[in-house]
Structures are given as C-alpha cells and as structure tokens.
Enzyme design. Structure first.
Site, mmCIF file in Angstrom:
data_model
loop_
_atom_site.group_PDB
_atom_site.id
_atom_site.type_symbol
_atom_site.label_atom_id
_atom_site.label_comp_id
_atom_site.label_asym_id
_atom_site.label_seq_id
_atom_site.Cartn_x
_atom_site.Cartn_y
_atom_site.Cartn_z
ATOM 1 N N ASP A 165 0.673 -1.323 -0.114
ATOM 2 C CA ASP A 165 0.082 0.043 -0.029
ATOM 3 C C ASP A 165 0.894 1.330 -0.013
ATOM 4 O O ASP A 165 0.457 2.247 0.807
ATOM 5 C CB ASP A 165 -1.039 0.012 1.222
ATOM 6 C CG ASP A 165 -1.960 -1.224 1.094
ATOM 7 O OD1 ASP A 165 -1.925 -1.710 0.217
ATOM 8 O OD2 ASP A 165 -2.759 -1.187 2.048
ATOM 9 N N LYS A 199 -6.767 -4.770 -3.048
ATOM 10 C CA LYS A 199 -7.384 -5.514 -1.858
ATOM 11 C C LYS A 199 -8.413 -4.648 -1.391
ATOM 12 O O LYS A 199 -7.696 -3.535 -1.110
ATOM 13 C CB LYS A 199 -6.450 -5.935 -1.058
ATOM 14 C CG LYS A 199 -5.548 -5.040 -0.575
ATOM 15 C CD LYS A 199 -4.580 -5.556 0.424
ATOM 16 C CE LYS A 199 -3.752 -4.558 1.176
ATOM 17 N NZ LYS A 199 -4.287 -3.547 1.979
ATOM 18 N N CYS A 217 -1.994 -2.521 7.765
ATOM 19 C CA CYS A 217 -2.007 -3.406 6.757
ATOM 20 C C CYS A 217 -0.990 -4.364 6.456
ATOM 21 O O CYS A 217 -0.772 -5.582 6.138
ATOM 22 C CB CYS A 217 -2.336 -2.576 5.207
ATOM 23 S SG CYS A 217 -3.922 -2.130 5.011
HETATM 24 C C1 C5J Z 1 -2.921 0.670 5.476
HETATM 25 C C2 C5J Z 1 -4.817 1.988 6.656
HETATM 26 N N1 C5J Z 1 -2.776 0.516 4.339
HETATM 27 N N2 C5J Z 1 -4.039 2.270 7.726
HETATM 28 N N3 C5J Z 1 -4.246 1.244 5.639
HETATM 29 O O1 C5J Z 1 -2.287 0.460 6.503
HETATM 30 O O2 C5J Z 1 -5.911 2.256 6.807
#
Ligand code: C5J
Length: 230
Positions: free
Chosen positions: A24, A129, A166
């Site tokens: 991400d 995702k 994540c």
């Molecule tokens: C991730 C989030 N990628 N913190 N998303 O950690 O909402």
C-alpha cells in the site's frame, strides 16, 4: 539458503522462493490530501520507508526475484466497501468522496496509485485489496494464496505501510497460510511510531509467533554476499 541476522533469531532466506511484498505505498496514504490525511494523520511520517523499499526493489529486480505490490482500494460503485468501513470515524473525506487526488481509495483514481518513486515494474504483481489483509477478497479470481503457491513462493519479505494495520494484518494472514514471513524494520512505517514499535515487538515475540524482523542493511548485505545479481 542465505543466513540473515534477524529477530528473534537467524532467518534462512531461500533465493527465488522469497517474494518481496510492498504493501500500500499509495499516494492516498503518503501524500497530503488523501485518505491518510483525511483521518487526521501526519502523512510525512511514512516517507522514511521509501528509500529502503527502493533499495530492496532494486536488489530483488537485479536478481529476477518475484515482487508483489498491494493497493488498498475499492470498486467505483463501492460494492466491495462495507458500510462499516466507509462510515467509521469522522474523516474529512470518506472512501469514494472526491478529493484533491480524485475519489478517495477508488481503483483507477490518482490517489490509489503507487507513489512514482516505487512504481511497479513490468511483470511485477499488483494486487488490489478492499481490506487491510492481502489475502481477503483481492482482485485475483483464483486468490492470492493459489497464485503464490503456483509460483513456488514459500517466504514473504514485508515492507510498506502502515506497520500495525495493513502490513501486520497481511503478515498474520500469510503466517496462518504457512508462509515464512520477515518484516523489514526500516522499510515499514506508521503514522504512530509507538504502534510501529509495538507491532514489530508483537510479530517477533514468543519465538517469532508471526515471523521475523531485520533491518534493510542486514538483508541487502546478506544478498550481496551470497546471491549474485543477474
Ligand atoms: C493501511 C490503513 N494500508 N492504515 N491502511 O495500513 O488504513
């Protein structure tokens, strides 16, 4: 096998069977005006992970080893976004709202793209995702586990953001599916330094109950010493 000094003890990296996972690293989490900022976070806190991830990407690419990028994002009709996720909290912008980088966390919008510094190379996997974990309801019809198994992947080296959300969720999902998991300490970041530290401690506690951790320098040095570039 490449022996790597790690926590809580040595990790035996299997060349070619270890995918580098970049979780991400999207504009929506790292740049001002995106999802992370809309939740009130200081997005600048994530930037220190960029250089170590870039170095690891270069090392993996030089050896022709597998790389997997994930993106947390949703369909434009929000059919894969549970109302409980969209309505949670009091963000300035909700998922699907129009912000400075297009609709927030929507696939295909500028904010959902991976930052240019870490753009996926041709042939690398990019997995969309809708959840925090990378095995849950992904864009892959056969599922990520089947795809990894077919490619002979047994180990996952985790980087990306955020450590305790994540990254940790994906690592726990992977651990339960039988992968050996290593998180690279300086190649992951959180908006909350104390949560990053706690997540790394939780992962490596109890004899590595979720997996291992190591700094990128140790990993890169071990690769240079033991695995020639192609
Ligand atoms: C991730 C989030 N990628 N913190 N998303 O950690 O909402």
């Amino acid at each position: 096998m490449i022996a790597l000094a790690a926590r809580p003890f040595e990790f035996a990296l299997a060349p070619g069977r270890a995918a580098l996972v970049v979780i991400d690293m999207q504009r929506d989490f790292i740049e001002p005006g995106g999802f992370g900022a809309s939740l009130g976070n200081d997005v600048g806190r994530l930037r220190p992970a960029i250089a170590p991830i870039a170095a690891l990407l270069a090392a993996w690419r030089a050896r022709g080893w597998p790389v997997l990028h994930t993106r947390e994002c949703h369909r434009s009709d929000l059919a894969d976004c549970p109302p409980a996720k969209r309505e949670r909290g009091r963000p300035a912008l909700r998922i699907g709202d129009v912000g400075p980088m297009g609709r927030v966390l929507i696939a295909g919008e500028p904010g959902a793209e991976i930052i240019p510094e870490l753009a996926p190379a041709r042939g690398e996997w990019v997995v969309d995702k809708p959840g925090k974990g990378m095995f849950c309801n992904t864009c892959l019809p056969e599922g990520l586990h089947a795809r990894l198994q077919a490619a002979g992947i047994a180990q996952l080296v985790f980087t990306g953001v955020t450590t305790e959300v994540c990254v940790q969720t994906s690592m726990r999902e992977a651990n339960d599916r039988g992968y050996e998991c290593l998180v690279v300490e300086d190649a992951t970041e959180s908006y909350f330094p104390e949560y990053k530290a706690a997540a790394l401690a939780m992962i490596t506690a109890q004899g590595g109950i979720v997996g291992w951790s190591a700094p990128s320098g140790a990993l890169l040095a071990a690769l240079e010493a033991a695995a020639p570039r192609r």
